[in-house]
Design a protein around this motif. Structure first.
Motif, PDB file in Angstrom:
ATOM      1  N   ALA A  79      -5.292  -6.479 -38.570  1.00 15.69           N
ATOM      2  CA  ALA A  79      -3.673  -6.631 -39.132  1.00 15.69           C
ATOM      3  C   ALA A  79      -2.907  -7.173 -37.978  1.00 15.69           C
ATOM      4  O   ALA A  79      -1.857  -7.718 -38.032  1.00 15.69           O
ATOM      5  N   SER A  80      -3.215  -6.410 -36.818  1.00 12.76           N
ATOM      6  CA  SER A  80      -2.226  -6.767 -35.674  1.00 12.76           C
ATOM      7  C   SER A  80      -2.840  -7.885 -34.669  1.00 12.76           C
ATOM      8  O   SER A  80      -3.456  -7.805 -33.893  1.00 12.76           O
ATOM      9  N   THR A  81      -2.441  -9.088 -35.282  1.00 14.45           N
ATOM     10  CA  THR A  81      -2.779 -10.251 -34.768  1.00 14.45           C
ATOM     11  C   THR A  81      -2.164 -10.726 -33.430  1.00 14.45           C
ATOM     12  O   THR A  81      -1.343 -11.652 -33.411  1.00 14.45           O
ATOM     13  N   GLU A  82      -2.319  -9.938 -32.328  1.00  9.31           N
ATOM     14  CA  GLU A  82      -1.876 -10.340 -31.091  1.00  9.31           C
ATOM     15  C   GLU A  82      -3.016 -10.863 -30.019  1.00  9.31           C
ATOM     16  O   GLU A  82      -4.327 -10.802 -30.347  1.00  9.31           O
ATOM     17  N   THR A  83      -2.726 -11.312 -28.850  1.00  9.17           N
ATOM     18  CA  THR A  83      -3.222 -11.754 -27.935  1.00  9.17           C
ATOM     19  C   THR A  83      -4.312 -10.708 -27.431  1.00  9.17           C
ATOM     20  O   THR A  83      -5.384 -11.106 -27.524  1.00  9.17           O
ATOM     21  N   CYS A  84      -4.192  -9.572 -27.106  1.00  6.86           N
ATOM     22  CA  CYS A  84      -5.115  -8.819 -26.356  1.00  6.86           C
ATOM     23  C   CYS A  84      -6.224  -8.320 -27.434  1.00  6.86           C
ATOM     24  O   CYS A  84      -7.254  -8.370 -27.186  1.00  6.86           O
ATOM     25  N   PRO A  85      -5.797  -7.866 -28.723  1.00  9.31           N
ATOM     26  CA  PRO A  85      -6.690  -7.453 -29.632  1.00  9.31           C
ATOM     27  C   PRO A  85      -7.609  -8.697 -30.102  1.00  9.31           C
ATOM     28  O   PRO A  85      -8.800  -8.558 -30.357  1.00  9.31           O
ATOM     29  N   GLY A  86      -7.183  -9.829 -30.293  1.00  7.71           N
ATOM     30  CA  GLY A  86      -7.758 -10.946 -30.649  1.00  7.71           C
ATOM     31  C   GLY A  86      -8.828 -11.423 -29.497  1.00  7.71           C
ATOM     32  O   GLY A  86      -9.941 -11.725 -29.945  1.00  7.71           O
ATOM     33  N   HIS A  87      -8.581 -11.461 -28.452  1.00  2.00           N
ATOM     34  CA  HIS A  87      -9.363 -11.651 -27.378  1.00  2.00           C
ATOM     35  C   HIS A  87     -10.557 -10.627 -27.199  1.00  2.00           C
ATOM     36  O   HIS A  87     -11.422 -10.895 -26.677  1.00  2.00           O
ATOM     37  N   SER A  88     -10.125  -9.362 -27.515  1.00  2.67           N
ATOM     38  CA  SER A  88     -11.033  -8.383 -27.527  1.00  2.67           C
ATOM     39  C   SER A  88     -12.236  -8.480 -28.384  1.00  2.67           C
ATOM     40  O   SER A  88     -13.225  -8.082 -28.277  1.00  2.67           O
ATOM     41  N   THR A  89     -11.976  -9.194 -29.478  1.00  6.07           N
ATOM     42  CA  THR A  89     -13.030  -9.443 -30.384  1.00  6.07           C
ATOM     43  C   THR A  89     -14.150 -10.390 -30.440  1.00  6.07           C
ATOM     44  O   THR A  89     -15.099 -10.307 -30.724  1.00  6.07           O
ATOM     45  N   ILE A  90     -13.648 -11.617 -29.565  1.00  6.06           N
ATOM     46  CA  ILE A  90     -14.298 -12.716 -29.197  1.00  6.06           C
ATOM     47  C   ILE A  90     -15.913 -12.485 -28.779  1.00  6.06           C
ATOM     48  O   ILE A  90     -16.673 -13.146 -29.254  1.00  6.06           O
ATOM     49  N   LEU A  91     -15.721 -11.885 -27.560  1.00  6.18           N
ATOM     50  CA  LEU A  91     -17.060 -11.660 -26.856  1.00  6.18           C
ATOM     51  C   LEU A  91     -17.557 -10.241 -26.996  1.00  6.18           C
ATOM     52  O   LEU A  91     -18.612  -9.778 -26.398  1.00  6.18           O
ATOM     53  N   THR A  92     -17.014  -9.477 -27.730  1.00  9.61           N
ATOM     54  CA  THR A  92     -17.638  -7.917 -27.936  1.00  9.61           C
ATOM     55  C   THR A  92     -18.327  -7.900 -29.096  1.00  9.61           C
ATOM     56  O   THR A  92     -19.064  -7.248 -29.376  1.00  9.61           O
ATOM     57  N   GLY A  93     -17.935  -8.808 -30.344  1.00 10.65           N
ATOM     58  CA  GLY A  93     -18.459  -8.584 -31.610  1.00 10.65           C
ATOM     59  C   GLY A  93     -17.922  -7.593 -32.400  1.00 10.65           C
ATOM     60  O   GLY A  93     -18.426  -7.021 -33.206  1.00 10.65           O
ATOM     61  N   ALA A  94     -16.772  -6.818 -31.916  1.00  9.71           N
ATOM     62  CA  ALA A  94     -16.280  -5.805 -32.338  1.00  9.71           C
ATOM     63  C   ALA A  94     -14.787  -5.807 -32.803  1.00  9.71           C
ATOM     64  O   ALA A  94     -13.831  -6.578 -32.016  1.00  9.71           O
ATOM     65  N   ARG A  95     -14.408  -5.361 -33.909  1.00 10.75           N
ATOM     66  CA  ARG A  95     -13.055  -5.333 -34.274  1.00 10.75           C
ATOM     67  C   ARG A  95     -12.044  -4.567 -33.258  1.00 10.75           C
ATOM     68  O   ARG A  95     -12.510  -3.461 -32.595  1.00 10.75           O
ATOM     69  N   PRO A  96     -10.815  -4.557 -33.397  1.00  9.47           N
ATOM     70  CA  PRO A  96     -10.188  -3.880 -32.352  1.00  9.47           C
ATOM     71  C   PRO A  96     -10.135  -2.257 -32.588  1.00  9.47           C
ATOM     72  O   PRO A  96      -9.985  -1.638 -31.740  1.00  9.47           O
ATOM     73  N   GLY A  97     -10.381  -1.934 -33.859  1.00  8.55           N
ATOM     74  CA  GLY A  97     -10.760  -0.257 -34.015  1.00  8.55           C
ATOM     75  C   GLY A  97     -11.827   0.079 -33.236  1.00  8.55           C
ATOM     76  O   GLY A  97     -11.769   1.275 -32.969  1.00  8.55           O
ATOM     77  N   ARG A  98     -12.747  -0.855 -33.005  1.00  5.97           N
ATOM     78  CA  ARG A  98     -13.857  -0.438 -32.245  1.00  5.97           C
ATOM     79  C   ARG A  98     -13.589  -0.583 -30.709  1.00  5.97           C
ATOM     80  O   ARG A  98     -14.002   0.165 -29.863  1.00  5.97           O
ATOM     81  N   THR A  99     -12.987  -1.507 -30.502  1.00  8.09           N
ATOM     82  CA  THR A  99     -12.870  -2.099 -28.883  1.00  8.09           C
ATOM     83  C   THR A  99     -11.619  -1.177 -28.514  1.00  8.09           C
ATOM     84  O   THR A  99     -11.813  -0.958 -27.186  1.00  8.09           O
ATOM     85  N   GLY A 100     -11.156  -0.559 -29.253  1.00  7.10           N
ATOM     86  CA  GLY A 100      -9.589   0.238 -28.671  1.00  7.10           C
ATOM     87  C   GLY A 100      -8.705  -0.672 -28.298  1.00  7.10           C
ATOM     88  O   GLY A 100      -7.593  -0.005 -28.166  1.00  7.10           O
ATOM     89  N   ILE A 101      -8.386  -1.998 -28.392  1.00  5.91           N
ATOM     90  CA  ILE A 101      -7.475  -2.808 -28.137  1.00  5.91           C
ATOM     91  C   ILE A 101      -6.712  -3.010 -29.625  1.00  5.91           C
ATOM     92  O   ILE A 101      -6.857  -4.033 -30.108  1.00  5.91           O
ATOM     93  N   ILE A 102      -5.772  -2.137 -29.757  1.00  2.00           N
ATOM     94  CA  ILE A 102      -5.074  -2.119 -31.037  1.00  2.00           C
ATOM     95  C   ILE A 102      -3.923  -2.959 -31.090  1.00  2.00           C
ATOM     96  O   ILE A 102      -3.534  -3.436 -32.177  1.00  2.00           O
ATOM     97  N   ALA A 103      -3.445  -3.424 -29.935  1.00  3.22           N
ATOM     98  CA  ALA A 103      -1.919  -4.137 -29.717  1.00  3.22           C
ATOM     99  C   ALA A 103      -1.957  -4.729 -28.239  1.00  3.22           C
ATOM    100  O   ALA A 103      -2.966  -4.128 -27.323  1.00  3.22           O
ATOM    101  N   ASN A 104      -1.026  -5.500 -27.828  1.00  2.00           N
ATOM    102  CA  ASN A 104      -0.897  -5.948 -26.513  1.00  2.00           C
ATOM    103  C   ASN A 104      -0.297  -4.594 -25.957  1.00  2.00           C
ATOM    104  O   ASN A 104      -0.634  -4.386 -24.481  1.00  2.00           O
ATOM    105  N   ASP A 105       0.355  -3.961 -26.269  1.00  2.00           N
ATOM    106  CA  ASP A 105       1.050  -2.739 -25.831  1.00  2.00           C
ATOM    107  C   ASP A 105       1.006  -1.514 -27.133  1.00  2.00           C
ATOM    108  O   ASP A 105       1.062  -1.969 -28.231  1.00  2.00           O
ATOM    109  N   TRP A 106       0.659  -0.459 -26.653  1.00  4.55           N
ATOM    110  CA  TRP A 106       0.735   0.795 -27.505  1.00  4.55           C
ATOM    111  C   TRP A 106       1.418   1.954 -26.794  1.00  4.55           C
ATOM    112  O   TRP A 106       1.727   1.878 -25.379  1.00  4.55           O
TER     113      TRP A 106
END
Length: 552
Positions: A79-106
């Protein structure tokens, strides 16, 4: 029949059989790639809509890539389609809930500290925070917040000789793609490309000297960009405010932040990438990884929207920049495979959307900004520590209550805050942390997920807010801009399709291309590349799956 006639017929039959064998070629089994270099290209704010619109105009690198295996309906599924969460999915194969990168800032309710003289609870996604109460004015960039390994991390764990290079116009993009152990992580600043503090010696000399000198010179001079002939029909002025208009590719003064939205930024990113390939001899020994994130499209989208002369000019220039990158890789003679996608999509500027029939297009109402949410709640809820709701000046999907609120009042405060957002006419949905903890992990066709499932993909119980708040479609996250040089006119970050849909493309020399319109996810990219290079990953460590990109 004489001998001459028989000979002519024989030659004809032979030629016909040869031509027939060529025509039948694609029916034979295609050869899988055997790369010595894995190249990942991320284009910031490159929605499937933009890719589809400009695809007929591409003549360079994007045209070449579009001849490969194309999934035009890829998704950043969260849902939180920002730069940091999006880039975190590309080479980890994991969604932000798993990468921990839920937003650009939290927000971290346990971490008050000062920034520019004011108390703040905000954490940047690639920041290495200091002790509690320390100044946040000078952030130390680090990959520590990323909770899972990247493909490059896994490749280096298998073979320590593997080299990983990640380059971008943004620090968060380079860090998320490079991972924890990259040989070089490089991002743009006004002074040139830089890296982590203490690792400046890893920057190749050609970048540190010549390229950075050229970057500073370009940024410090007025920018004049010529409108391509193919973009002339898209050049129409759109009035955003009384003082700000977009759509006609205006020239920029020296030292303008809008320089980032010109073709220069991506062009210099290619220069740096090719210099790094040469300096590190990528692909000459072990199987290496090069990640390049192009930021220019994102800045063009923010400053000018996803339509108009500016985006058209940016797309044609990006096409040429990627072409130059691929041509440089060709010259090395190294067999390489390319995977291209984006971190998120984007929405056009509100004013142009309204002109073109999007009647629901609107800018976010000021009553949803944290300072005004707090003002309203403080009138209703007296005797509480301030602020009641943590946050920056901008709207965010994650809403955090102040940790100092007494335990016997938290439930009532949470309910009042929930109702404030839920009753707002611009809000589509509000979920509590408990609802998201109890929700099942999303499954099924990603383009048909519910809002709850999209929010779940973004949710990390240790970092996410007490409430997750989602805007209705076509609501821009930004009020009307005031500063012509630094304020944005258009946004992304929503849970809706225009922000979630991104292209996913694979290409290698000799690829038998095809197009598959079924919706897939960016978390499928890493497992697909892992399969190509024979990298075994334990079951359950990817949220995605390996896509079948080689025809039988």
């Amino acid at each position: 029949m004489n001998s001459t006639s028989r000979s002519a017929i024989a030659r004809c039959l032979s030629a016909c059989l040869f031509v027939g064998s060529l025509a039948a070629g694609p029916l034979h089994a295609a050869e899988a790639p055997h790369p010595k270099l894995v190249v990942t290209i991320a284009v910031d704010q490159f929605s499937s809509d933009v890719f589809t619109e400009y695809r007929p105009l591409y003549q360079g690198g994007l045209k070449r890539l579009a001849g490969g295996v194309v999934f035009p309906r890829g998704h950043q599924s969260h849902a939180s389609t920002e730069t940091c969460p999006g880039h975190s999915t590309i080479l980890t194969g994991a969604r932000p809930g798993r990468t921990g990168i839920i937003a650009n800032d939290w927000q971290d309710p346990s971490l008050p500290r000062t920034e520019k003289g004011k108390e703040t609870f905000s954490l940047y996604c690639v920041e290495k925070p200091g002790p509690v109460g320390s100044s946040a004015d000078e952030k130390v960039i680090s990959p520590d917040s990323l909770l899972v390994p990247t493909l490059g991390d896994r490749m280096k764990a298998r073979d320590p000789a593997t080299q990983v290079v990640s380059i971008s116009g943004k620090d968060r993009s380079a860090v998320m793609l490079g991972g924890h152990n990259a040989n070089l992580t490089l991002w743009w600043t006004q002074a040139g490309f830089t890296t982590y503090a203490g690792k400046e010696s890893t920057i190749p000399k050609e970048i540190a000297d010549k390229i950075n000198t050229d970057v500073r010179k370009s940024y410090g001079q007025p920018t004049v960009t010529k409108l391509p002939a193919a973009c002339a029909s898209r050049s129409r002025s759109v009035k955003v405010t009384d003082d700000i208009s977009i759509g006609t590719l205006q020239n920029l003064p020296a030292n303008s932040k809008r320089w980032r939205a010109t073709p220069a930024m991506d062009s210099f990113t290619v220069d740096a990438a090719l210099a790094a390939v040469k300096s590190f001899n990528l692909g000459k020994n072990s199987t290496d990884l090069l990640a390049v994130s192009f930021s220019g499209t994102d800045y063009a989208g923010h400053y000018y929207g996803t339509e108009g002369a500016e985006m058209c000019t940016q797309q044609l220039a990006l096409d040429q920049s990627i072409g130059r990158l691929l041509a440089g890789l060709d010259k090395t003679g190294i067999p390489y495979v390319v995977a291209m996608t984006a971190d998120h999509g984007g929405i056009d500027t509100t004013e142009r959307n309204k002109q073109r029939g999007v009647t629901d297009a609107a800018r976010i109402e000021s009553s949803l900004l944290p300072v005004n949410v707090n003002a309203a709640l403080e009138k209703e809820l007296t005797g509480l520590p301030k602020p009641i709701v943590l946050g920056t000046k901008e709207f965010g999907n994650d809403v955090y209550l102040n940790a100092a609120i007494p335990a016997d009042r938290r439930e009532g405060v949470l309910r009042a805050t929930y109702l404030y957002y839920r009753n707002h006419p611009q809000i589509a949905a509000v979920f509590t942390k408990q609802e998201l903890i109890e929700a099942e992990q999303p499954s099924g066709p990603v383009d048909e997920w519910t809002l709850l499932q999209r929010a779940k993909a973004s949710f990390n119980p240790q970092r996410s807010g007490d409430l997750i708040v989602l805007l209705k479609p076509y609501i821009s996250l930004y009020p009307a801009p005031k500063n012509v040089d630094s304020d944005y006119t258009a946004s992304h970050g929503s849970a809706w399709g225009y922000d979630r849909r991104v292209p996913i493309v694979f290409w290698w020399k000799g690829v038998t291309g095809f197009e598959q319109p079924v919706a897939v996810e960016t978390v499928d990219l890493a497992p697909t590349l892992a399969k190509i290079i024979g990298l075994d990953v334990p079951a359950g460590e990817f949220d995605g799956r390996a896509l079948p990109i080689v025809l039988p």
